[in-house]
Design a protein around this motif. Sequence first.
Motif, mmCIF file in Angstrom:
data_model
loop_
_atom_site.group_PDB
_atom_site.id
_atom_site.type_symbol
_atom_site.label_atom_id
_atom_site.label_comp_id
_atom_site.label_asym_id
_atom_site.label_seq_id
_atom_site.Cartn_x
_atom_site.Cartn_y
_atom_site.Cartn_z
ATOM 1 N N CYS A 83 -23.717 25.102 -9.146
ATOM 2 C CA CYS A 83 -24.572 25.919 -8.292
ATOM 3 C C CYS A 83 -24.260 25.647 -6.824
ATOM 4 N N ILE A 84 -24.619 26.577 -5.959
ATOM 5 C CA ILE A 84 -24.462 26.363 -4.521
ATOM 6 C C ILE A 84 -25.283 25.142 -4.115
ATOM 7 N N GLY A 85 -24.654 24.237 -3.395
ATOM 8 C CA GLY A 85 -25.313 22.997 -2.992
ATOM 9 C C GLY A 85 -24.918 21.805 -3.840
ATOM 10 N N ASP A 86 -24.344 22.043 -5.012
ATOM 11 C CA ASP A 86 -23.891 20.933 -5.855
ATOM 12 C C ASP A 86 -22.720 20.209 -5.208
ATOM 13 N N ARG A 87 -22.561 18.933 -5.554
ATOM 14 C CA ARG A 87 -21.387 18.178 -5.123
ATOM 15 C C ARG A 87 -20.462 18.006 -6.318
ATOM 16 N N VAL A 88 -19.187 18.327 -6.121
ATOM 17 C CA VAL A 88 -18.190 18.255 -7.191
ATOM 18 C C VAL A 88 -16.930 17.602 -6.640
ATOM 19 N N PHE A 89 -16.074 17.140 -7.535
ATOM 20 C CA PHE A 89 -14.786 16.596 -7.130
ATOM 21 C C PHE A 89 -13.702 17.657 -7.275
ATOM 22 N N TYR A 90 -12.898 17.789 -6.242
ATOM 23 C CA TYR A 90 -11.729 18.665 -6.257
ATOM 24 C C TYR A 90 -10.511 17.787 -6.527
ATOM 25 N N PHE A 91 -9.819 18.035 -7.664
ATOM 26 C CA PHE A 91 -8.677 17.212 -8.059
ATOM 27 C C PHE A 91 -7.402 17.817 -7.474
ATOM 28 N N VAL A 92 -6.913 17.193 -6.412
ATOM 29 C CA VAL A 92 -5.792 17.723 -5.636
ATOM 30 C C VAL A 92 -4.512 17.776 -6.459
ATOM 31 N N GLN A 93 -4.224 16.680 -7.189
ATOM 32 C CA GLN A 93 -2.957 16.605 -7.900
ATOM 33 C C GLN A 93 -2.826 17.715 -8.943
ATOM 34 N N GLY A 94 -3.921 17.998 -9.635
ATOM 35 C CA GLY A 94 -3.882 19.064 -10.624
ATOM 36 C C GLY A 94 -3.555 20.403 -10.001
ATOM 37 N N HIS A 95 -4.121 20.659 -8.832
ATOM 38 C CA HIS A 95 -3.853 21.919 -8.127
ATOM 39 C C HIS A 95 -2.402 21.951 -7.651
ATOM 40 N N GLY A 129 0.036 12.438 1.452
ATOM 41 C CA GLY A 129 -0.841 11.284 1.289
ATOM 42 C C GLY A 129 -2.265 11.618 0.912
ATOM 43 N N LEU A 130 -2.492 12.791 0.332
ATOM 44 C CA LEU A 130 -3.845 13.181 -0.051
ATOM 45 C C LEU A 130 -4.334 12.333 -1.214
ATOM 46 N N PRO A 131 -5.633 12.034 -1.272
ATOM 47 C CA PRO A 131 -6.177 11.277 -2.414
ATOM 48 C C PRO A 131 -6.126 12.119 -3.679
ATOM 49 N N SER A 132 -6.326 11.460 -4.813
ATOM 50 C CA SER A 132 -6.262 12.171 -6.091
ATOM 51 C C SER A 132 -7.434 13.124 -6.269
ATOM 52 N N LYS A 133 -8.555 12.833 -5.611
ATOM 53 C CA LYS A 133 -9.716 13.714 -5.696
ATOM 54 C C LYS A 133 -10.492 13.664 -4.385
ATOM 55 N N ILE A 134 -11.158 14.776 -4.072
ATOM 56 C CA ILE A 134 -11.928 14.890 -2.832
ATOM 57 C C ILE A 134 -13.331 15.356 -3.179
ATOM 58 N N LEU A 135 -14.322 14.630 -2.711
ATOM 59 C CA LEU A 135 -15.711 15.034 -2.932
ATOM 60 C C LEU A 135 -16.012 16.269 -2.076
ATOM 61 N N CYS A 136 -16.540 17.306 -2.704
ATOM 62 C CA CYS A 136 -16.808 18.561 -1.997
ATOM 63 C C CYS A 136 -18.210 19.066 -2.309
#
Length: 219
Positions: A38-50, A70-77
Amino acid sequence: MYADPRKNKIFLVLCDLQADLRSQLWHECVGPSVKIPCIGDRVFYFVQGHLKQVEEIMKQEGIDRIPNHGLPSKILCKVVAVQLKAEPKSEEVYAKITLRPNFDEREVSDIRTVPQKVPASFFRKVLRATDVSKDGGCGLPRKDAENTFPSLDMSQDTASQEIVAKDLHGSTWSFQHTYRRSQNRHTLINGWGKFVREKKLREGDAVFFLRFSLLPTIT
């Protein structure tokens, strides 16, 4: 997304009352196992998979490797937008989700938009050969039609009414809903043939009908 890509699933909302059921219709399509944030939720964006998905595309263009800087494996969004969509040709549904990086993991979202479920009646009709024939209409299960469609005067030998519905793309469709007491049968006729042709429906495809109700239907 479906087990058999040759089978279409078409979803329709009956438009007799002004209630926004498109989101509910979309969720009925994907089934209970799919969870959309939902809008407002916090999720992890997995950079390597993308990046791996992008690499496959870039390899086709002659680029062997994409640097990740040098991006991390996941980013909290934080989820800032959710759009529920459907492909115009295949009717396959998908979600477009917009994320904004949320680097402070201690931050708590103060706004969370949760879609409200609207009371509605719903049924699924698997099409037979007669339902998609050139000159035929669509026969409906009596119990489902009477629970979902607006009421008809069942005392008449033949009762009919116009049914207006919208699909997931917002297109409007009109059908003539008839009930013949002698046959004890509900049928969609005028307008149904056009719907079948434009949606390229075949035997085995399924059409889903959803209608707003003041109270949940009791069966």
